[in-house]
Design an enzyme around this catalytic site. Structure first.
Site, mmCIF file in Angstrom:
data_model
loop_
_atom_site.group_PDB
_atom_site.id
_atom_site.type_symbol
_atom_site.label_atom_id
_atom_site.label_comp_id
_atom_site.label_asym_id
_atom_site.label_seq_id
_atom_site.Cartn_x
_atom_site.Cartn_y
_atom_site.Cartn_z
ATOM 1 N N ASN A 129 -14.963 -11.096 -14.535
ATOM 2 C CA ASN A 129 -13.914 -11.752 -13.750
ATOM 3 C C ASN A 129 -13.972 -11.304 -12.293
ATOM 4 O OD1 ASN A 129 -13.129 -12.797 -16.188
ATOM 5 N ND2 ASN A 129 -11.468 -11.323 -16.490
ATOM 6 N N HIS A 186 -19.500 -9.817 -11.135
ATOM 7 C CA HIS A 186 -19.654 -11.027 -10.327
ATOM 8 C C HIS A 186 -18.884 -10.966 -9.012
ATOM 9 C CE1 HIS A 186 -20.649 -13.183 -14.366
ATOM 10 N NE2 HIS A 186 -21.661 -12.493 -13.898
ATOM 11 N N SER A 220 -14.307 -13.141 -23.803
ATOM 12 C CA SER A 220 -15.487 -13.794 -23.230
ATOM 13 C C SER A 220 -16.251 -14.523 -24.318
ATOM 14 C CB SER A 220 -16.409 -12.767 -22.569
ATOM 15 O OG SER A 220 -17.611 -13.399 -22.139
#
Ligand SMILES: [Zn+2]
Length: 283
Positions: A107, A124, A232
């Protein structure tokens, strides 16, 4: 865990955390939905909505950047106002209590940091940062928003009013769902230091995670003796690879996820419920 009620499943998960000394937790979008940040994928792991921004397109095309920043301006208030939920809080407390060792998140919402997790890798990136592609200065997204709203008062007003032509729906990458008839008048932000091109400090699709960050995450996996996946579907390889690595070295994998994941055959213990419901019960 078919045939067991949620209490029994939570007991098994508690046992999993107690049995393993160094549990690595990998979190995804399903954890942040309870904070009001929508997931990209449905229960079967299928992508919904529009195709996301591709990094190479963003850097090549001014039109793509223009569209991104216009949508991002509309979607930002939702992301900026999102607060950590019971799941984020529980993970921070489990870390403080020594029940989990480290956390890797897919996230970009920054909610783990805000909840107080400390051994954390944001695989990320983080949507609260904006990087200059020319001089590499890191700017605060909140400052960029202030500039955007001042420079584009008409769009800011219609986004705030929820006009038909501008219907913001925040997305995890800050790229809101809005349709704009004419972006020619839209003013894009640029670097306050050098006038260069700005990009949110996140890994877009089509881009690679910086090598040092990948190395640090792989090191965490190496040191762990078990993996817990939270929220996820593992459809993106950068997350799935941790399951492959854990499985290859015989480390057990547990998961809390509504719906199927790409690694279901590798997961020994799976609780099909929301993270914000299950995690606080592990404390
Ligand atoms: Zn710059």
């Amino acid at each position: 865990m078919a045939g067991m009620n949620l209490n029994e499943q939570v007991d098994h998960l508690s046992g999993f955390l107690l049995r393993h000394r160094r549990v690595l937790v990998l979190t995804g979008a399903g954890l942040s939905t309870a904070s009001g940040i929508p997931d990209y994928r449905d229960k079967d792991g299928v992508r919904r909505g529009r195709t996301p921004i591709q990094g190479p397109d963003f850097r090549k095309s001014e039109a793509v950047r223009r569209r991104y920043w216009a949508r991002s301006m509309a979607g930002w208030p939702t992301l900026a106002q999102a607060a950590p939920n019971a799941g984020h809080q529980a993970l921070a407390q489990l870390e403080a209590a020594g029940r989990i060792d480290a956390l890797i998140t897919q996230n970009v919402d920054g909610l783990h940091q805000r909840a107080g997790s400390s051994r954390l890798i944001e695989l990320h990136g983080n949507i609260h940062g904006v990087i200059c592609l020319d001089c590499r200065t890191l700017h605060r997204r909140a400052d960029i928003q202030r500039w955007l709203v001042e420079a584009n008062p008409a769009l800011a007003a219609s986004a705030a009013a929820g006009a038909d032509s501008v219907v913001p729906e925040a997305r995890p990458d800050g790229d809101a769902e809005i349709e704009l008839n004419d972006l020619q008048d839209f003013h894009m932000p640029s670097c306050g230091d050098c006038g260069g091109t700005l990009q949110p400090d996140v890994i877009f699709f089509g881009d690679n995670i910086p090598a040092p960050r990948t190395a640090a995450a792989l090191e965490m996996m190496e040191q762990a003796d078990a993996l817990l996946v939270v929220g996820s579907s593992l459809m993106v390889f950068s997350g799935y690879r941790f399951c492959k690595l854990a499985a290859a070295s015989g480390k057990p994998i547990a998961a809390i996820n509504l719906g199927k994941t790409r690694a279901d055959e590798l997961i020994g213990l799976k609780v099909e419920a929301t993270a914000s419901e299950v995690l606080p019960r592990l404390l």
